[in-house]
Design a protein around this motif. Sequence first.
Motif, PDB file in Angstrom:
ATOM      1  N   CYS A 253     107.788   7.907  12.633  1.00 12.16           N
ATOM      2  CA  CYS A 253     107.260   8.524  11.434  1.00 12.16           C
ATOM      3  C   CYS A 253     107.196  10.033  11.640  1.00 12.16           C
ATOM      4  O   CYS A 253     106.567  10.504  12.596  1.00 12.16           O
ATOM      5  CB  CYS A 253     105.872   7.958  11.124  1.00 12.16           C
ATOM      6  N   MET A 254     107.847  10.792  10.765  1.00  6.48           N
ATOM      7  CA  MET A 254     107.809  12.244  10.820  1.00  6.48           C
ATOM      8  C   MET A 254     106.801  12.737   9.788  1.00  6.48           C
ATOM      9  O   MET A 254     106.910  12.418   8.600  1.00  6.48           O
ATOM     10  CB  MET A 254     109.194  12.826  10.558  1.00  6.48           C
ATOM     11  N   ARG A 255     105.808  13.502  10.248  1.00 10.14           N
ATOM     12  CA  ARG A 255     104.739  13.943   9.366  1.00 10.14           C
ATOM     13  C   ARG A 255     104.569  15.454   9.485  1.00 10.14           C
ATOM     14  O   ARG A 255     104.478  15.998  10.589  1.00 10.14           O
ATOM     15  CB  ARG A 255     103.431  13.246   9.721  1.00 10.14           C
ATOM     16  N   ALA A 256     104.525  16.111   8.349  1.00  8.68           N
ATOM     17  CA  ALA A 256     104.265  17.546   8.291  1.00  8.68           C
ATOM     18  C   ALA A 256     102.999  17.764   7.488  1.00  8.68           C
ATOM     19  O   ALA A 256     102.839  17.215   6.392  1.00  8.68           O
ATOM     20  CB  ALA A 256     105.434  18.284   7.652  1.00  8.68           C
ATOM     21  N   SER A 257     102.079  18.557   8.044  1.00 10.18           N
ATOM     22  CA  SER A 257     100.810  18.844   7.390  1.00 10.18           C
ATOM     23  C   SER A 257     100.671  20.348   7.220  1.00 10.18           C
ATOM     24  O   SER A 257     100.864  21.106   8.167  1.00 10.18           O
ATOM     25  CB  SER A 257      99.656  18.278   8.216  1.00 10.18           C
ATOM     26  N   PHE A 258     100.336  20.778   6.008  1.00  5.99           N
ATOM     27  CA  PHE A 258     100.209  22.203   5.691  1.00  5.99           C
ATOM     28  C   PHE A 258      98.773  22.497   5.274  1.00  5.99           C
ATOM     29  O   PHE A 258      98.244  21.868   4.352  1.00  5.99           O
ATOM     30  CB  PHE A 258     101.171  22.584   4.556  1.00  5.99           C
ATOM     31  N   MET A 259      98.123  23.424   5.976  1.00  2.00           N
ATOM     32  CA  MET A 259      96.750  23.796   5.656  1.00  2.00           C
ATOM     33  C   MET A 259      96.781  24.819   4.525  1.00  2.00           C
ATOM     34  O   MET A 259      97.055  26.005   4.736  1.00  2.00           O
ATOM     35  CB  MET A 259      96.049  24.362   6.885  1.00  2.00           C
ATOM     36  N   SER A 260      96.494  24.362   3.316  1.00  4.82           N
ATOM     37  CA  SER A 260      96.541  25.246   2.157  1.00  4.82           C
ATOM     38  C   SER A 260      95.296  26.115   2.037  1.00  4.82           C
ATOM     39  O   SER A 260      95.309  27.140   1.360  1.00  4.82           O
ATOM     40  CB  SER A 260      96.726  24.420   0.876  1.00  4.82           C
ATOM     41  N   SER A 261      94.193  25.679   2.665  1.00  3.25           N
ATOM     42  CA  SER A 261      92.959  26.450   2.723  1.00  3.25           C
ATOM     43  C   SER A 261      92.180  25.941   3.930  1.00  3.25           C
ATOM     44  O   SER A 261      92.555  24.931   4.528  1.00  3.25           O
ATOM     45  CB  SER A 261      92.155  26.299   1.433  1.00  3.25           C
ATOM     46  N   PRO A 262      91.081  26.605   4.313  1.00  2.65           N
ATOM     47  CA  PRO A 262      90.328  26.125   5.482  1.00  2.65           C
ATOM     48  C   PRO A 262      89.842  24.683   5.343  1.00  2.65           C
ATOM     49  O   PRO A 262      89.608  24.015   6.366  1.00  2.65           O
ATOM     50  CB  PRO A 262      89.151  27.105   5.562  1.00  2.65           C
ATOM     51  N   ASN A 263      89.714  24.170   4.129  1.00  2.09           N
ATOM     52  CA  ASN A 263      89.173  22.824   3.932  1.00  2.09           C
ATOM     53  C   ASN A 263      90.149  21.841   3.297  1.00  2.09           C
ATOM     54  O   ASN A 263      89.787  20.686   3.062  1.00  2.09           O
ATOM     55  CB  ASN A 263      87.910  22.889   3.053  1.00  2.09           C
ATOM     56  N   THR A 264      91.364  22.261   3.016  1.00  2.00           N
ATOM     57  CA  THR A 264      92.327  21.368   2.363  1.00  2.00           C
ATOM     58  C   THR A 264      93.658  21.381   3.099  1.00  2.00           C
ATOM     59  O   THR A 264      94.074  22.404   3.649  1.00  2.00           O
ATOM     60  CB  THR A 264      92.563  21.763   0.893  1.00  2.00           C
ATOM     61  N   ARG A 265      94.308  20.219   3.096  1.00  2.00           N
ATOM     62  CA  ARG A 265      95.633  20.063   3.704  1.00  2.00           C
ATOM     63  C   ARG A 265      96.540  19.296   2.764  1.00  2.00           C
ATOM     64  O   ARG A 265      96.096  18.384   2.065  1.00  2.00           O
ATOM     65  CB  ARG A 265      95.547  19.306   5.033  1.00  2.00           C
ATOM     66  N   LEU A 266      97.815  19.646   2.783  1.00  2.00           N
ATOM     67  CA  LEU A 266      98.849  18.899   2.089  1.00  2.00           C
ATOM     68  C   LEU A 266      99.752  18.270   3.145  1.00  2.00           C
ATOM     69  O   LEU A 266      99.983  18.865   4.201  1.00  2.00           O
ATOM     70  CB  LEU A 266      99.654  19.813   1.171  1.00  2.00           C
ATOM     71  N   GLU A 267     100.267  17.076   2.871  1.00  2.00           N
ATOM     72  CA  GLU A 267     101.073  16.414   3.892  1.00  2.00           C
ATOM     73  C   GLU A 267     102.285  15.700   3.292  1.00  2.00           C
ATOM     74  O   GLU A 267     102.273  15.260   2.139  1.00  2.00           O
ATOM     75  CB  GLU A 267     100.236  15.423   4.695  1.00  2.00           C
ATOM     76  N   LEU A 268     103.306  15.614   4.110  1.00  5.72           N
ATOM     77  CA  LEU A 268     104.541  14.907   3.777  1.00  5.72           C
ATOM     78  C   LEU A 268     104.845  13.948   4.915  1.00  5.72           C
ATOM     79  O   LEU A 268     104.854  14.347   6.085  1.00  5.72           O
ATOM     80  CB  LEU A 268     105.702  15.890   3.593  1.00  5.72           C
ATOM     81  N   ILE A 269     105.089  12.671   4.594  1.00  3.36           N
ATOM     82  CA  ILE A 269     105.360  11.650   5.595  1.00  3.36           C
ATOM     83  C   ILE A 269     106.708  11.000   5.288  1.00  3.36           C
ATOM     84  O   ILE A 269     106.928  10.507   4.174  1.00  3.36           O
ATOM     85  CB  ILE A 269     104.258  10.577   5.604  1.00  3.36           C
ATOM     86  N   VAL A 270     107.604  11.016   6.269  1.00  4.97           N
ATOM     87  CA  VAL A 270     108.925  10.390   6.114  1.00  4.97           C
ATOM     88  C   VAL A 270     109.094   9.367   7.230  1.00  4.97           C
ATOM     89  O   VAL A 270     109.375   9.739   8.386  1.00  4.97           O
ATOM     90  CB  VAL A 270     110.055  11.436   6.157  1.00  4.97           C
TER      91      VAL A 270
END
Length: 239
Positions: free
Chosen positions: A2-19
């Motif tokens: 599983c390839m996962r990328a997580s992007f911290m959009s703010s100090p308290n929020t994250r966006l993620e993509l899982i392939v």
Amino acid sequence: MCMRASFMSSPNTRLELIVPVEYQGGGITDRPIEGFHRLFNLTQHRRDQWPRSRCYFMFVTPYGQRVTYGSGDIGGFYIGNIGLGGSWKIRASSPALSLRLLVNLPTTNEPYPFDEGLSVTAQASLSWRHGNLFFYHGLGYTWYESDKRYIDVKTGRFSFMTAIEYAMTRNFSIVLNSIAASPTADYPELEDYIVEVSVGLKKRLKTSTVEFDLIENLLYYDNSPDFGLQLSIKTPVNW
């Protein structure tokens, strides 16, 4: 895998993509697993009635028809359902509290009967620390769209996770993790709860974290992995 990328959009929020990238095959662990079960006097649960190192999938339709798929039908590499999600940290200090929403899109190219449709998962997680012990707890609910496999799969199911991590040194930990989930379907062999336990090792390197886990199911043998190995590598990237 599983390839996962997580992007911290703010100090308290994250966006993620899982392939997820999957390989379905017979494997090479049948004999070691049978030996492990004999060593601890565990049931083989009909494992030894099937040829070793082969891949099979069998089910019976509501009309009584038995359908069997072999390695030639379902073996190979496939892309699973791509996941898009985000998490929100409500509380950062111990006990830390976070919420997560994940949408799995029906993008898989797996052959029937493994192709699954859209699913949406909502999760809440709590973590806290006591000395060298770290505790993690999670509660989740997943909604599935209508079933495509002619099995009465439930449209929703609950899951629960709890884990304990013991930091032996600053950079090395032992992790004990347990997962429980409600039944998958109103269908024989799938109508019991899922209970799994994994024991893992976590090593913190200069810029990465490496984890290795041994997975074993407990209590119910039909609807969860009999035995598994898991390796994960987490590496931060600065843009």
